[in-house]
Design a protein around this motif. Structure first.
Motif: not given
Length: 118
Positions: A3-6, A8, A11, A34, A42
């Motif tokens: 998971v990449d939440r850079s 928000p 994501p 998420i 998403i």
């Protein structure tokens, strides 16, 4: 899965290997986690996917449906040919390409439409 939440607001979940009955629960859990934050969208990245069964397909539909409930678009990225074929044959490609019909207050034409990209 990673998971990449850079970002928000959008994501990214990278899905690799097999997305099947025995492996799909963590993806659904992460999607729900998420979507609890109501992001704008998403993204599911399938660049490393090698197999999917009906349970995995159900997780994609779940992500779209739950995303619609919170106003988050579902975007598919790096969709392998076999998955694109399955999405087309089952009608899921068409489904995730349009929003749920309006069923009450807060749902309607102002909600962001979901988008699928292959």
């Amino acid at each position: 899965m990673s998971v990449d939440r850079s970002d928000p607001d959008v994501p990214l979940i990278r899905v690799g290997g097999e997305l099947a009955y025995a492996t799909s629960a963590p993806l659904q859990t992460e999607v729900d986690r998420i979507l609890a934050d109501a992001p704008r969208a998403i993204v599911l990245d399938f660049a490393d996917l090698v197999f999917i069964d009906s349970t995995g397909l159900a997780v994609i539909v779940h992500a779209w449906r739950e995303g619609q409930a919170v106003g988050a678009a579902l975007r598919l990225r790096a969709v392998p040919r076999f998955l694109a074929t399955i999405l087309d044959i089952t009608g899921v490609a068409t489904l995730i390409g349009r929003p749920l019909p309006s069923t009450g207050p807060g749902v309607g034409p102002d909600a962001e439409a979901s988008a699928a990209t292959a």
